[in-house]
Scaffold this motif. Sequence first.
Motif, short mmCIF file in Angstrom:
data_model
loop_
_atom_site.label_atom_id
_atom_site.label_comp_id
_atom_site.label_asym_id
_atom_site.label_seq_id
_atom_site.Cartn_x
_atom_site.Cartn_y
_atom_site.Cartn_z
N HIS A 73 3.92 -2.66 -4.73
CA HIS A 73 2.79 -2.57 -3.79
C HIS A 73 2.98 -3.62 -2.70
N HIS A 80 2.92 1.68 -1.30
CA HIS A 80 2.99 1.44 -2.74
C HIS A 80 3.52 2.68 -3.44
N ASP A 438 -4.12 0.56 -8.70
CA ASP A 438 -2.76 0.90 -9.13
C ASP A 438 -2.66 1.01 -10.64
#
Length: 446
Positions: A73, A80, A438
């Motif tokens: 990222h 990312h 994420d």
Amino acid sequence: MATAARFRDTRLQDEALASVLDEVKQRLSVESVLTSAGIRLHRMGRQRLRALCPFHQDRDPSLVVYADDARWHCFGCGAHGDVVDLVRMLEGHDSFADALRSAARQAGVQFPDKQVPRKPDHRDLFDTAAELYAGVLPPAALDYLSRRGFPKEFVRLKRIGYAPEKPRGFLASHLKARGLDLRQAEAAGLVVRSTQNSVRDALAAAGGGYIVFPVTKGGRAVDLQGRAFPEAPGKPKYMNLPGERHYLYGEDNLAGPWALLCEGIPDAMSAELAGLPAAAVFGTNGFKDSWVHKFRRCSRVYVCFDRDALHRAAEVACLFGTRGRVVTIPAAFGDHGDLNDVLVAADNPAMFASTVRKLMDHAPTGYEVRIDALQYSDPHELYEQASSLLAEIQRLNPISRGLLLRKLADRTGLPLDLVSDAAREAAAHEAEVRRAADAAPPQPGR
């Protein structure tokens, strides 16, 4: 675990590809791809590494590799993904399947080409369409283009053409006569199937036809855009082919040290006529964050949208960090405030180029434009309104960060140390939100 991961990845519909993806992730690391690309990694703890991001002008390493879950990222530009996303962006692949094919080759994993054919090459279809439309450009449209500053020789060089309103199957019948597959033309967005047995040209519309601008890459047409001619009530001024855009206009112009990024194709063509490198999006909201890497060779990107899209121009400029600048066309050049207005007002392309270069010399960063545009009635509202801007500024190099925070302090009348504290807090909060996003598993059905 491999089977579960296979169905969690929503980019894949084919089980054979999903199996390849599982194996590629096991064999090919994010670290090895970055190292092979000549990017140095610095360890920060046992399971994390840092590097300068290759997708924007990064001076303070903002790309973080999470070795424990094979993801990365960038906290500078927001790029990312996993190892295949990294290969796709580094190598400029248009599809995930093509990126996976390349990653599989690097990992020594066999790719099932027989079951998964390459993305169809539609350039023959686009070239044929561009040539057909260029051959029927009517004198009235040629005269209009001349009034907009484009001489006949330039129009021919750019293969600018015309899609007539009738017959509505003008292109479809021509492609069929040439033995080209209408199903592929439909997949490319050039024709639209109205009923089971009726196919019409995508750029055919009631109220008159469209001037057609070919979008080329490497000398081959890869997309088309139409500009209404004549204009009519209720008729879209610009018409894009159906489907997702994969290319900017003028991508071949992005190999030099700087480039203009315009809102529309006529603006970029105005710059090209004067020898200035330029690309164009298909409207103010047409720029994708993932396209920043297309400008990786440019140390300056001058975003020049219409005057009424100044805020969006500043947002796009900030995607390039401090190398992104905002060019604003003065009101003296026309109501719309675009580059084509400047060309029309100039006596010749040389004067146009001189005018644009002067505007570029004084172009501020996107951050400065956004700071100047801040409007609030209560200082307590400032943090909520400017938190994203503060976080972006905090991720810049120390000199740029210091200059911009001082400008923000002067603009708001707040102490510099207070503004600096707010920037650090905003960046930390945004980083935490991104890490959580994420780490979260994809939702079923998405």
